[in-house]
Design an enzyme around this catalytic site. Structure first.
Site, short mmCIF file in Angstrom:
data_model
loop_
_atom_site.label_atom_id
_atom_site.label_comp_id
_atom_site.label_asym_id
_atom_site.label_seq_id
_atom_site.Cartn_x
_atom_site.Cartn_y
_atom_site.Cartn_z
N HIS A 277 9.20 28.04 74.70
CA HIS A 277 9.86 27.24 75.75
C HIS A 277 9.14 27.44 77.09
O HIS A 277 8.89 26.48 77.82
CB HIS A 277 11.32 27.68 75.95
CG HIS A 277 12.23 27.47 74.78
ND1 HIS A 277 13.06 28.45 74.29
CD2 HIS A 277 12.46 26.37 74.01
CE1 HIS A 277 13.76 27.96 73.27
NE2 HIS A 277 13.41 26.71 73.08
N LYS B 173 29.37 25.92 68.74
CA LYS B 173 28.50 26.97 68.20
C LYS B 173 28.96 28.33 68.70
O LYS B 173 29.63 28.45 69.72
CB LYS B 173 27.07 26.73 68.67
CG LYS B 173 26.37 25.61 67.93
CD LYS B 173 24.89 25.65 68.29
CE LYS B 173 24.19 24.39 67.86
NZ LYS B 173 22.87 24.28 68.50
N ARG C 116 6.42 21.43 67.53
CA ARG C 116 5.60 22.54 67.05
C ARG C 116 4.85 22.21 65.77
O ARG C 116 3.71 22.56 65.59
CB ARG C 116 6.48 23.77 66.79
CG ARG C 116 7.02 24.41 68.04
CD ARG C 116 8.14 25.31 67.72
NE ARG C 116 9.22 24.56 67.07
CZ ARG C 116 10.41 25.03 66.80
NH1 ARG C 116 10.70 26.27 67.09
NH2 ARG C 116 11.32 24.29 66.23
O1 PNS Z 1 17.59 23.35 71.38
P1 PNS Z 1 18.10 22.25 70.51
O2 PNS Z 1 19.34 22.71 69.78
O3 PNS Z 1 17.06 21.70 69.60
O4 PNS Z 1 18.51 21.03 71.50
C1 PNS Z 1 19.17 19.90 70.99
C2 PNS Z 1 19.69 19.00 72.13
C3 PNS Z 1 20.48 19.79 73.14
C4 PNS Z 1 18.50 18.36 72.82
C5 PNS Z 1 20.56 17.88 71.47
O5 PNS Z 1 21.48 18.47 70.61
C6 PNS Z 1 21.29 17.02 72.48
O6 PNS Z 1 20.69 16.24 73.17
N1 PNS Z 1 22.64 17.18 72.57
C7 PNS Z 1 23.46 16.45 73.50
C8 PNS Z 1 24.34 15.41 72.80
C9 PNS Z 1 23.58 14.13 72.57
O7 PNS Z 1 23.14 13.45 73.49
N2 PNS Z 1 23.39 13.80 71.28
C10 PNS Z 1 22.64 12.65 70.86
C11 PNS Z 1 21.15 12.96 70.85
S1 PNS Z 1 20.31 11.79 69.91
#
Ligand code: PNS
Length: 165
Positions: free
Chosen positions: A18, A42, A91
């Site tokens: 990150h 979570k 990645r």
């Molecule tokens: O670190 P992560 O868990 O891969 O991040 C995932 C994240 C936070 C980017 C994704 O879960 C997200 O955007 N959540 C917010 C809810 C949302 O907008 N969902 C639709 C995305 S297509």
């Protein structure tokens, strides 16, 4: 108009993968916002408050970076922040399907926001928060894969829970 990018994620915990993406992103965009998802469902290892504190400390010297939290739809948050870009790290091929789905869903939800994928430096291509937690909990070395502050906090959690290694 300044280009503002949002780098969203769970960051539980922040890894050097990150850090690498954020550092590259801060060179590319006028402003980059680390947006930590507040997800009550979570059971995170680090609380949101801890994750914010870690990110703020690690990036204290990056002047064009903000650390923030969000819940709800990412595209709504990006619009509220007046940002134009979502940054995601890619990645390996295994990341692609999930990232592709998210990028296209976000594009459908808000066609004005672009997702930009960035590759981390080669040495971080196998680093993930999930693996860091697993390796550390089983007594493995994570030195060099996470910021020192994260390693210290991981150790403190282990000591607190009574499992010394
Ligand atoms: O670190 P992560 O868990 O891969 O991040 C995932 C994240 C936070 C980017 C994704 O879960 C997200 O955007 N959540 C917010 C809810 C949302 O907008 N969902 C639709 C995305 S297509």
């Amino acid at each position: 108009m300044p280009t503002v990018a949002v780098y969203p994620g769970s960051f539980d915990p922040l890894t050097n993968g990150h850090v690498d993406i954020i550092t590259r992103g801060a060179r590319l965009f006028d402003r980059i916002v680390i947006a930590i998802l507040v997800n009550a469902e979570k059971a995170p290892l680090f609380s949101v408050t801890e994750r914010v504190e870690i990110a703020r400390t690690v990036f204290k010297d990056l002047p064009n970076l903000d650390v923030d939290t969000f819940d709800g739809l990412l595209v709504d948050y990006v619009e509220r922040r007046k940002a134009q870009v979502i940054v995601r790290g890619l990645r390996a091929v295994s990341d692609f399907e999930y990232e592709f789905q998210m990028a296209l869903m976000n594009q459908r939800l808000n066609g004005k926001i672009e997702t930009v994928f960035m590759m981390p430096a080669e040495q971080y291509t196998y680093t993930s928060s999930r693996l860091i937690k697993e390796v550390f909990s089983l007594g493995g070395r994570v030195h060099g894969l996470v910021p020192d502050m994260v390693e210290e906090r991981l150790r403190a959690k282990r000591t607190k829970s009574g499992t010394r290694r």
